[in-house]
Design a protein around this motif. Structure first.
Motif, PDB file in Angstrom:
ATOM      1  N   LEU A 262       0.833  -1.205   0.000  1.00  0.00           N
ATOM      2  CA  LEU A 262       0.000   0.000   0.000  1.00  0.00           C
ATOM      3  C   LEU A 262       0.868   1.255   0.000  1.00  0.00           C
ATOM      4  O   LEU A 262       0.563   2.230  -0.702  1.00  0.00           O
ATOM      5  CB  LEU A 262      -0.926  -0.018   1.218  1.00  0.00           C
ATOM      6  N   ILE A 263       1.945   1.247   0.769  1.00  0.00           N
ATOM      7  CA  ILE A 263       2.864   2.387   0.794  1.00  0.00           C
ATOM      8  C   ILE A 263       3.502   2.589  -0.580  1.00  0.00           C
ATOM      9  O   ILE A 263       3.581   3.716  -1.096  1.00  0.00           O
ATOM     10  CB  ILE A 263       3.946   2.178   1.871  1.00  0.00           C
ATOM     11  N   ILE A 264       3.932   1.493  -1.208  1.00  0.00           N
ATOM     12  CA  ILE A 264       4.526   1.581  -2.550  1.00  0.00           C
ATOM     13  C   ILE A 264       3.501   2.128  -3.541  1.00  0.00           C
ATOM     14  O   ILE A 264       3.825   2.978  -4.382  1.00  0.00           O
ATOM     15  CB  ILE A 264       5.039   0.198  -2.993  1.00  0.00           C
ATOM     16  N   ALA A 265       2.258   1.674  -3.436  1.00  0.00           N
ATOM     17  CA  ALA A 265       1.211   2.156  -4.344  1.00  0.00           C
ATOM     18  C   ALA A 265       1.014   3.658  -4.209  1.00  0.00           C
ATOM     19  O   ALA A 265       0.795   4.360  -5.207  1.00  0.00           O
ATOM     20  CB  ALA A 265      -0.096   1.423  -4.058  1.00  0.00           C
ATOM     21  N   SER A 266       1.098   4.169  -2.994  1.00  0.00           N
ATOM     22  CA  SER A 266       0.923   5.608  -2.799  1.00  0.00           C
ATOM     23  C   SER A 266       2.062   6.392  -3.440  1.00  0.00           C
ATOM     24  O   SER A 266       1.849   7.477  -4.004  1.00  0.00           O
ATOM     25  CB  SER A 266       0.827   5.938  -1.303  1.00  0.00           C
ATOM     26  N   MET A 267       3.290   5.863  -3.387  1.00  0.00           N
ATOM     27  CA  MET A 267       4.419   6.527  -4.026  1.00  0.00           C
ATOM     28  C   MET A 267       4.297   6.461  -5.545  1.00  0.00           C
ATOM     29  O   MET A 267       4.590   7.438  -6.255  1.00  0.00           O
ATOM     30  CB  MET A 267       5.736   5.899  -3.558  1.00  0.00           C
TER      31      MET A 267
ATOM     32  N   LEU B 112      11.202   2.067   3.268  1.00  0.00           N
ATOM     33  CA  LEU B 112       9.938   2.737   2.966  1.00  0.00           C
ATOM     34  C   LEU B 112       9.615   3.800   4.000  1.00  0.00           C
ATOM     35  O   LEU B 112      10.054   3.708   5.152  1.00  0.00           O
ATOM     36  CB  LEU B 112       8.801   1.708   2.925  1.00  0.00           C
ATOM     37  N   PRO B 113       8.833   4.805   3.634  1.00  0.00           N
ATOM     38  CA  PRO B 113       8.342   5.746   4.640  1.00  0.00           C
ATOM     39  C   PRO B 113       7.393   5.032   5.600  1.00  0.00           C
ATOM     40  O   PRO B 113       6.902   3.934   5.295  1.00  0.00           O
ATOM     41  CB  PRO B 113       7.625   6.810   3.799  1.00  0.00           C
ATOM     42  N   PRO B 114       7.098   5.633   6.745  1.00  0.00           N
ATOM     43  CA  PRO B 114       6.301   4.913   7.757  1.00  0.00           C
ATOM     44  C   PRO B 114       4.847   4.666   7.388  1.00  0.00           C
ATOM     45  O   PRO B 114       4.232   3.738   7.914  1.00  0.00           O
ATOM     46  CB  PRO B 114       6.408   5.816   8.992  1.00  0.00           C
ATOM     47  N   THR B 115       4.286   5.484   6.512  1.00  0.00           N
ATOM     48  CA  THR B 115       2.880   5.333   6.115  1.00  0.00           C
ATOM     49  C   THR B 115       2.744   5.655   4.631  1.00  0.00           C
ATOM     50  O   THR B 115       3.669   6.210   4.020  1.00  0.00           O
ATOM     51  CB  THR B 115       1.955   6.291   6.896  1.00  0.00           C
ATOM     52  N   PRO B 116       1.605   5.332   4.041  1.00  0.00           N
ATOM     53  CA  PRO B 116       1.344   5.829   2.689  1.00  0.00           C
ATOM     54  C   PRO B 116       1.375   7.354   2.670  1.00  0.00           C
ATOM     55  O   PRO B 116       1.107   8.008   3.685  1.00  0.00           O
ATOM     56  CB  PRO B 116      -0.061   5.296   2.388  1.00  0.00           C
ATOM     57  N   ILE B 117       1.690   7.921   1.515  1.00  0.00           N
ATOM     58  CA  ILE B 117       1.764   9.377   1.383  1.00  0.00           C
ATOM     59  C   ILE B 117       0.581   9.925   0.603  1.00  0.00           C
ATOM     60  O   ILE B 117       0.514  11.121   0.326  1.00  0.00           O
ATOM     61  CB  ILE B 117       3.081   9.804   0.716  1.00  0.00           C
ATOM     62  N   ALA B 118      -0.357   9.071   0.245  1.00  0.00           N
ATOM     63  CA  ALA B 118      -1.550   9.478  -0.496  1.00  0.00           C
ATOM     64  C   ALA B 118      -2.506   8.294  -0.509  1.00  0.00           C
ATOM     65  O   ALA B 118      -2.206   7.222   0.041  1.00  0.00           O
ATOM     66  CB  ALA B 118      -1.196   9.904  -1.925  1.00  0.00           C
ATOM     67  N   ASN B 119      -3.633   8.483  -1.151  1.00  0.00           N
ATOM     68  CA  ASN B 119      -4.624   7.412  -1.283  1.00  0.00           C
ATOM     69  C   ASN B 119      -4.666   6.952  -2.740  1.00  0.00           C
ATOM     70  O   ASN B 119      -5.200   7.648  -3.603  1.00  0.00           O
ATOM     71  CB  ASN B 119      -5.990   7.917  -0.831  1.00  0.00           C
ATOM     72  N   PRO B 120      -4.057   5.792  -3.025  1.00  0.00           N
ATOM     73  CA  PRO B 120      -3.923   5.342  -4.411  1.00  0.00           C
ATOM     74  C   PRO B 120      -5.189   4.699  -4.958  1.00  0.00           C
ATOM     75  O   PRO B 120      -6.000   4.139  -4.211  1.00  0.00           O
ATOM     76  CB  PRO B 120      -2.784   4.321  -4.324  1.00  0.00           C
TER      77      PRO B 120
END
Length: 293
Positions: free
Chosen positions: A168-173, A238-246
């Motif tokens: 999920l984090i990768i998807a947000s990036m 990875l960053p600690p959380t997603p950075i957006a909603n993919p």
């Protein structure tokens, strides 16, 4: 001498009464059917009250683009609520503060544990009425996320020791770094490859998220040196959380990266596409040719 004709047999009284009752019942039923038919078309000398059908109010609509953050979604809620009040003269329950409050606390999600809602607020178009609350809207988004997440096959990601939350984090990036749909799997491949080699991801979108740097502003050198946990220029992993909603396309790209050895990418002058390479020398040469630092 011919036989004397027999006198006709009399029908028993019980049978006669039964036949009379049946005939009377048929007459009654026929009368009731005729009366009902007349009443149905407004006859019978009466004027029934016209039937009023309740018509459901036309719903409002809010659109959350792919890649919106939770804060951006709250701003969109405020804008749509204002439009609803101006154009239809109706006060709606949705509001930016209420939406932020409804999505502030981490929640348990099956397969993810207890997590902040950034990344889980699925971007799509949602209908709402004047009575819809912010909590109800957020619940719709979470349900949409679960529905779309169930379409993913995480087998490849698991083979790379990545958790569902990692994906999920990768998807947000991927969502924040790509404007061209055909590059999603390529950016995902760079992230996978750099994680495998234990290289810093060096994705500026994570630092912008962590330090709230607007996309219209350049990142300063002091910010690049920040110890903010979202500074993937400096910190590995990875960053600690997603950075957006993919959206679904970026979720799928994060679960299924292109099988290619790219390690670097930089935006082309058209500001939409990227130059990808596995060679650091080619990466540096491309930047120099286009005036990038």
């Amino acid at each position: 001498m011919p036989p004397r004709p027999r006198s006709p047999r009399r029908t028993p009284k019980r049978v006669v009464w039964r036949r009379r009752l049946v005939a009377f019942g048929v007459l009654i039923v026929g009368f009731l059917v005729a009366w009902f038919a007349v009443e149905s078309v407004g006859g019978g000398g009466s004027n029934p009250e016209p039937t009023t059908l309740a018509v459901a109010p036309r719903p409002f609509r809010v659109v959350f683009p792919e890649g919106f953050t939770r804060d951006q979604m709250a701003e969109r809620v405020a804008a749509v609520a204002g439009i609803a009040e101006r154009k239809r003269g109706k006060k709606v329950k949705l509001s930016s503060p209420a939406y932020l409050a409804a999505t502030r606390r981490p929640r348990p999600e099956l397969g993810f544990g207890r997590r902040p809602l950034e990344g889980f607020l699925f971007p799509a178009t949602y209908d709402f009425t004047a009575r819809t609350t912010s909590a109800q809207l957020a619940a719709k988004q979470l349900e949409a996320f679960r529905r779309n997440w169930s379409k993913l096959n995480l087998g490849y990601a698991r083979s790379k020791n990545l958790t569902p939350y990692d994906v999920l984090i990768i998807a947000s990036m991927v969502e924040k770094e790509t404007l061209s749909p055909d590059e999603r799997e390529l950016v995902s491949a760079v992230i996978y490859n750099r994680l495998h080699k234990r290289m810093a991801l060096q994705i500026d979108a994570t630092l912008r998220y962590g330090l709230h740097i607007p996309p219209t502003e350049s990142i300063r050198l002091s910010q690049l040196e920040s110890d903010n946990p979202y500074n993937t220029r400096k910190l590995p992993g990875l960053p600690p959380t997603p950075i957006a909603n993919p959206g679904l396309a970026s979720l799928q790209a994060a679960a299924h990266p292109r099988h290619i050895d790219y390690l670097y990418f930089v935006r082309k002058p058209d500001k939409k596409h990227h130059f990808f390479t596995a060679s650091f020398a080619e990466f540096e040469r491309y930047k120099a040719e286009h005036g990038y630092q």
